[in-house]
Design a protein around this motif. Sequence first.
Motif, mmCIF file in Angstrom:
data_model
loop_
_atom_site.group_PDB
_atom_site.id
_atom_site.type_symbol
_atom_site.label_atom_id
_atom_site.label_comp_id
_atom_site.label_asym_id
_atom_site.label_seq_id
_atom_site.Cartn_x
_atom_site.Cartn_y
_atom_site.Cartn_z
ATOM 1 N N ARG A 177 0.711 -1.191 0.742
ATOM 2 C CA ARG A 177 -0.170 -0.049 0.474
ATOM 3 C C ARG A 177 0.629 1.096 -0.188
ATOM 4 N N LEU A 178 1.943 1.209 0.759
ATOM 5 C CA LEU A 178 2.790 2.197 1.154
ATOM 6 C C LEU A 178 3.890 2.438 -0.963
ATOM 7 N N VAL A 179 3.939 1.448 -1.896
ATOM 8 C CA VAL A 179 4.629 1.920 -2.148
ATOM 9 C C VAL A 179 3.247 1.924 -3.767
ATOM 10 N N ILE A 180 2.244 1.573 -3.033
ATOM 11 C CA ILE A 180 1.179 2.327 -4.607
ATOM 12 C C ILE A 180 0.887 3.903 -4.101
ATOM 13 N N SER A 181 0.828 3.892 -2.896
ATOM 14 C CA SER A 181 0.189 5.112 -2.185
ATOM 15 C C SER A 181 1.729 6.241 -3.279
ATOM 16 N N GLY A 182 2.817 5.552 -2.849
ATOM 17 C CA GLY A 182 3.810 6.759 -3.707
ATOM 18 C C GLY A 182 3.577 6.894 -5.349
ATOM 19 N N GLU A 183 3.305 5.959 -5.789
ATOM 20 C CA GLU A 183 3.420 6.003 -7.246
ATOM 21 C C GLU A 183 2.111 6.526 -7.217
ATOM 22 N N LEU A 184 1.077 6.727 -6.845
ATOM 23 C CA LEU A 184 -0.225 6.774 -7.253
ATOM 24 C C LEU A 184 0.165 9.219 -7.366
ATOM 25 N N GLU A 185 1.108 9.601 -5.899
ATOM 26 C CA GLU A 185 1.267 10.614 -5.499
ATOM 27 C C GLU A 185 2.406 11.404 -6.619
ATOM 28 N N THR A 186 2.993 10.083 -6.942
ATOM 29 C CA THR A 186 4.019 10.607 -8.495
ATOM 30 C C THR A 186 3.007 11.102 -9.692
ATOM 31 N N ALA A 187 2.271 10.087 -9.568
ATOM 32 C CA ALA A 187 1.346 9.360 -11.297
ATOM 33 C C ALA A 187 0.431 11.200 -10.844
ATOM 34 N N ASN A 188 0.133 11.634 -9.810
ATOM 35 C CA ASN A 188 -0.688 12.258 -9.468
ATOM 36 C C ASN A 188 0.029 13.849 -10.023
ATOM 37 N N ASN A 189 1.492 14.196 -9.642
ATOM 38 C CA ASN A 189 2.342 15.010 -9.260
ATOM 39 C C ASN A 189 2.328 14.893 -10.928
ATOM 40 N N GLN A 190 2.450 14.292 -11.507
ATOM 41 C CA GLN A 190 2.915 13.901 -12.902
ATOM 42 C C GLN A 190 1.411 14.517 -14.201
ATOM 43 N N LEU A 191 0.753 14.310 -13.023
ATOM 44 C CA LEU A 191 -1.034 14.854 -14.146
ATOM 45 C C LEU A 191 -1.096 16.399 -13.905
ATOM 46 N N LEU A 192 -0.899 16.771 -12.624
ATOM 47 C CA LEU A 192 -1.219 18.235 -11.821
ATOM 48 C C LEU A 192 0.327 18.969 -13.538
ATOM 49 N N LYS A 193 1.588 18.643 -13.849
ATOM 50 C CA LYS A 193 2.304 19.810 -13.998
ATOM 51 C C LYS A 193 2.267 19.301 -15.444
ATOM 52 N N GLU A 194 1.771 18.107 -16.338
ATOM 53 C CA GLU A 194 0.806 17.690 -17.385
ATOM 54 C C GLU A 194 0.169 18.980 -17.294
ATOM 55 N N THR A 195 -1.228 19.293 -17.035
ATOM 56 C CA THR A 195 -2.459 19.455 -16.996
ATOM 57 C C THR A 195 -2.018 21.115 -17.195
#
Length: 116
Positions: A54-72
């Motif tokens: 869950r911690l790993v997935i949470s970190g990956e999700l946060e990274t993906a979310n940050n990337q999405l915000l950057k791309e947006t």
Amino acid sequence: DVEVIDDLQEQLESEQCFNALYKTRVRELETELEEKSVIYKELEKNNRLLRDERLVISGELETANNQLLKETNEAEMSKEHVLNLDKQLVALRRELMEVRDKHISMLSGRDNTIAE
């Protein structure tokens, strides 16, 4: 006397039978406890693994979310840049048409002057 001895003998046999049943039940409960202990340890291990995952997935999700915000943000900036370029293009076309109209007018004026 014989009756007392018979009663005592019967009581002893009853106690021995109870003792044997008691020991059997204790062994059964100990076995059950050991089995449940093994299951509990496995559940704890699985729980730790799931927590780590869950911690790993949470970190990956946060990274993906940050990337999405950057791309947006980049997409928004690109849209804004395109709008500005479109406005500049419209202004340049207008200016080009004005210059062309002046040039046509000037050529027309020359032609009239030459024709006179």
